[in-house]
Design a protein around this motif. Structure first.
Motif, PDB file in Angstrom:
ATOM      1  N   LEU A 442    -132.639 -43.197-104.500  1.00 55.17           N
ATOM      2  CA  LEU A 442    -131.776 -41.855-105.112  1.00 55.17           C
ATOM      3  C   LEU A 442    -130.828 -42.534-105.232  1.00 55.17           C
ATOM      4  CD1 LEU A 442    -133.382 -38.947-103.031  1.00 55.17           C
ATOM      5  CD2 LEU A 442    -134.355 -39.786-105.054  1.00 55.17           C
ATOM      6  N   PRO A 443    -129.786 -41.499-106.082  1.00 55.47           N
ATOM      7  CA  PRO A 443    -128.488 -41.969-106.253  1.00 55.47           C
ATOM      8  C   PRO A 443    -127.488 -42.061-105.097  1.00 55.47           C
ATOM      9  CG  PRO A 443    -129.089 -40.308-107.961  1.00 55.47           C
ATOM     10  CD  PRO A 443    -130.270 -40.672-107.177  1.00 55.47           C
ATOM     11  N   LYS A 444    -126.673 -42.678-104.881  1.00 57.21           N
ATOM     12  CA  LYS A 444    -125.687 -42.502-103.524  1.00 57.21           C
ATOM     13  C   LYS A 444    -124.624 -41.438-103.722  1.00 57.21           C
ATOM     14  CE  LYS A 444    -127.967 -45.828-101.765  1.00 57.21           C
ATOM     15  NZ  LYS A 444    -129.055 -45.887-102.754  1.00 57.21           N
ATOM     16  N   THR A 445    -124.317 -41.168-104.922  1.00 58.37           N
ATOM     17  CA  THR A 445    -123.621 -39.776-105.199  1.00 58.37           C
ATOM     18  C   THR A 445    -124.149 -39.112-106.381  1.00 58.37           C
ATOM     19  OG1 THR A 445    -122.250 -41.319-106.840  1.00 58.37           O
ATOM     20  CG2 THR A 445    -121.440 -41.532-104.637  1.00 58.37           C
ATOM     21  N   TYR A 446    -123.372 -37.980-106.397  1.00 50.27           N
ATOM     22  CA  TYR A 446    -124.017 -36.925-107.486  1.00 50.27           C
ATOM     23  C   TYR A 446    -122.855 -36.408-108.135  1.00 50.27           C
ATOM     24  CZ  TYR A 446    -128.660 -37.132-105.463  1.00 50.27           C
ATOM     25  OH  TYR A 446    -129.744 -37.493-105.047  1.00 50.27           O
ATOM     26  N   GLN A 447    -122.899 -36.133-109.486  1.00 46.70           N
ATOM     27  CA  GLN A 447    -121.753 -35.625-110.042  1.00 46.70           C
ATOM     28  C   GLN A 447    -121.845 -34.020-110.558  1.00 46.70           C
ATOM     29  OE1 GLN A 447    -120.781 -37.862-113.815  1.00 46.70           O
ATOM     30  NE2 GLN A 447    -119.023 -36.194-114.323  1.00 46.70           N
ATOM     31  N   LYS A 448    -121.397 -33.468-110.316  1.00 53.18           N
ATOM     32  CA  LYS A 448    -121.444 -31.900-110.590  1.00 53.18           C
ATOM     33  C   LYS A 448    -120.012 -31.253-111.090  1.00 53.18           C
ATOM     34  CE  LYS A 448    -124.658 -30.961-106.794  1.00 53.18           C
ATOM     35  NZ  LYS A 448    -125.057 -30.210-105.620  1.00 53.18           N
ATOM     36  N   THR A 449    -120.135 -30.327-111.935  1.00 54.96           N
ATOM     37  CA  THR A 449    -118.785 -29.526-112.494  1.00 54.96           C
ATOM     38  C   THR A 449    -118.262 -28.670-111.382  1.00 54.96           C
ATOM     39  OG1 THR A 449    -119.720 -29.869-114.537  1.00 54.96           O
ATOM     40  CG2 THR A 449    -118.066 -28.165-114.215  1.00 54.96           C
ATOM     41  N   GLU A 450    -117.178 -28.922-110.889  1.00 50.45           N
ATOM     42  CA  GLU A 450    -116.609 -28.048-109.899  1.00 50.45           C
ATOM     43  C   GLU A 450    -116.141 -26.581-110.407  1.00 50.45           C
ATOM     44  OE1 GLU A 450    -116.326 -28.685-106.765  1.00 50.45           O
ATOM     45  OE2 GLU A 450    -117.371 -30.639-107.202  1.00 50.45           O
TER      46      GLU A 450
END
Length: 457
Positions: A442-450
C-alpha cells in the motif's frame, strides 16, 4: 506460477464450463444482455431487514426480493465508511491502494465498472448519493446520466423518494436496451428524522431488549444515557427503513410493468454497518438517539472493521439464473468482486488488470464460491489497523504499542466475542505474514484535500 495463480486459472476454467448456457461466450451472447439495477442503502445494518431477522422491521418488498432470489449471509463491503465502500465496488481495487483519496480526487487511472458496461453497449445511470470524486457531471466514469439528488421535496414520502423516482424514469426511458443503474439512497444515514406519516406504521412497537442480541445492548444504553426514548427512537428508525422498502417496491413494480423482470439482475445491499448513536467528528461529538441500526449478532458497525461494520445484507434476483428462495451461508463474497463478476456476466473480455476481486458468478448461479484470495480492510491512513478474513479466520492486527493481536473463528463465533489468538499461534503467524505483506504493497502516504467536511460520512 504461484499456487494462488493456479487456483485462479482453475476457477476461471470451471466457471466457463459450468456457466449457464444462456450466458454463453462473447461470440454467443444472447440477443439482449441482462439489465442491472443496484440499490444501495446507506448505513443499513446487517440485521435491519425482516429477512435478516429484525424483530420489528416491515420490509415486505425486500423480503419478497429474497424469496424470489438468493440471500447471502457472508457478504462484505470494501470499506467501513461511505467512500471506501463505493470506491472498491466501482473499481474492483482495494480503496487503501489509492494514494489519492477517491472522494477528493476520483479513481485516477482505474477503470470503473460503469465505463466497461458503457463500452459494452449499456445505458448507464446514477441517482442519489455520489461520494466517489469531485466531478459528477454526466459522462463521469462512463455514466450517461448522473443526478446526485438529496433529500426529497415531499417529506411525507421519505427522503429517498425523489432519487428513486428519477431512477425509475431512467429505466422507463432506456427499457429498450440493456441498462445499468446505481440507486444509492441516503437512508438510514445520520440524522434519522422520519416523517410522522411513515413512523405511524410502527406506533404499536414497544422495544423489548431481549428481542435483540447482546451486541445491540450498548446502543440501547447510549440512547438512554442521552435521554432518548427507546420506543420513539426505534419507531423513527423503522420508519426510515420502511421508506427504503416502499421505494424498492416501486422499482420492482416498474420492472414488472415494463416486462423486464425476467431479464434484470436486481441487487439490494448496504454500504457498511449501522452508524453509532454517538458520532465523533474531529473532536466534536454528535448525538442522535434515533440511530438504532442493528447488526444482528455481529459486533461493531460503521467505522469498525469487526463483522458488524464489514458484513452487510446482500440479496440478488435474476429469474431462471439465480435460484429463488435460496440462502447462501457458505460463499464468502465481497463488493470487491462486483466489477469482475459483472464483466463475466456481460461478456466483457478486456477486464482491467491488477484487480483485487474475483468472479463470484458461480455463487450467484447457485453454487458455492471457494474464495481464492483473502479479504482485506484498511483505511487510507498509514498508521491505521489492518484486518483480513481468510477461510473461517478473521485477523485484526494492532498498530498501538502493547495492543493485542485479535483472531476469531467466524464459523463458531461470528460475534467476534472470544479472541483465540493465543490458542492458535500458527494461524496468527501465517495470517499476520500475509496481512503485513499486503500492507507493504500500500502507499506510504495518502493525499487528501484539507478542510472538507464529512469526508468519511
Amino acid at each position: 506460477m504461484t499456487n494462488d495463480s493456479c487456483l485462479r486459472v482453475l476457477t476461471i476454467l470451471i466457471g466457463i464450463v459450468l456457466a449457464p448456457v444462456s450466458i454463453g461466450t462473447a461470440a454467443e451472447q444472447p440477443e439482449r444482455l441482462p439489465n442491472i439495477v443496484f440499490m444501495f442503502a446507506d448505513d443499513l445494518g446487517y440485521g435491519d431487514l425482516g429477512c435478516y431477522g429484525h424483530p420489528y422491521a416491515r420490509t415486505r418488498a425486500i423480503d419478497r426480493l429474497a424469496e424470489e432470489g438468493t440471500l447471502f449471509t457472508q457478504f462484505y463491503v470494501t470499506g467501513v465508511t461511505c467512500n471506501p465502500s463505493r470506491t472498491g465496488l466501482m473499481t474492483g481495487v482495494h480503496p487503501a491502494r489509492f494514494p489519492k483519496y477517491a472522494a477528493d480526487f476520483g479513481f485516477g487511472d482505474r477503470v470503473a465498472i460503469t465505463q466497461l458496461l458503457k463500452e459494452r453497449g449499456y445505458a448507464t445511470g446514477h441517482f442519489g448519493k455520489w461520494h466517489i470524486g469531485p466531478e459528477d457531471a454526466d459522462g463521469t466514469y462512463g455514466i450517461d446520466l448522473i443526478e446526485t439528488i438529496g433529500k426529497s421535496r415531499e417529506a411525507s414520502k421519505g427522503r429517498d423518494y425523489d432519487l428513486y423516482a428519477a431512477a425509475i424514469q431512467f429505466i422507463k426511458d432506456n427499457h429498450e436496451k440493456p441498462f445499468y443503474v446505481n440507486i444509492w439512497g441516503h437512508a438510514t444515514h445520520f440524522p434519522v428524522n422520519t416523517p410522522l406519516e411513515l413512523v405511524a406504521h410502527f406506533n404499536n412497537v414497544t422495544v423489548n431488549r431481549d428481542d435483540f442480541s447482546p451486541t445491540m445492548q450498548s446502543k440501547f444504553d447510549e440512547c438512554l444515557q442521552i435521554e432518548g426514548d427507546l420506543d420513539v427512537s426505534m419507531r423513527q428508525y423503522l420508519g426510515d427503513v420502511h421508506q427504503i422498502d416502499l421505494n424498492v417496491d416501486r422499482v420492482l413494480k416498474t420492472l414488472d410493468e415494463l416486462g423486464l423482470a425476467e431479464n434484470t439482475i436486481v441487487v439490494f445491499s448496504s454500504d457498511h454497518g449501522p452508524a453509532p448513536v454517538v458520532l465523533g467528528n474531529k473532536g466534536a461529538r454528535k448525538y442522535s438517539n434515533n440511530m438504532l441500526g442493528y447488526a444482528g449478532q455481529l459486533r461493531g458497525g460503521k467505522h469498525s472493521q469487526y463483522e458488524g461494520g464489514t458484513r452487510v445484507p446482500f440479496i440478488i434476483r435474476w429469474p431462471k439464473h439465480v435460484p429463488a428462495g435460496r440462502t447462501d451461508d457458505q460463499s464468502v463474497c465481497s463488493f470487491i468482486d462486483w466489477l469482475p463478476t459483472l464483466c463475466s456476466i456481460a461478456g466483457i473480455q478486456e477486464v482491467p488488470d491488477k484487480l483485487d476481486g474475483e468472479d463470484i458468478s458461480l455463487a450467484w448461479y447457485g453454487q458455492t464460491h471457494k474464495r481464492i484470495t483473502p479479504l482485506f480492510w484498511k483505511s487510507s491512513s498509514p498508521g491505521s489497523e489492518p484486518a483480513m478474513r481468510k477461510g473461517k479466520w478473521k485477523l485484526h492486527l494492532p498498530t498501538r504499542r502493547n495492543a493485542e493481536v485479535e483472531l476469531y473463528d467466524l464459523s463458531v463465533d461470528p460475534s467476534e466475542s472470544t479472541n483465540v489468538a493465543k490458542q492458535n499461534p500458527e494461524v496468527v503467524a501465517e495470517l499476520s505474514t500475509r496481512l503485513q505483506g499486503w500492507k507493504a504493497e500500500l502507499p506510504k502516504t495518502y493525499q487528501k484535500t484539507e478542510g472538507k467536511r464529512d469526508r468519511d460520512d
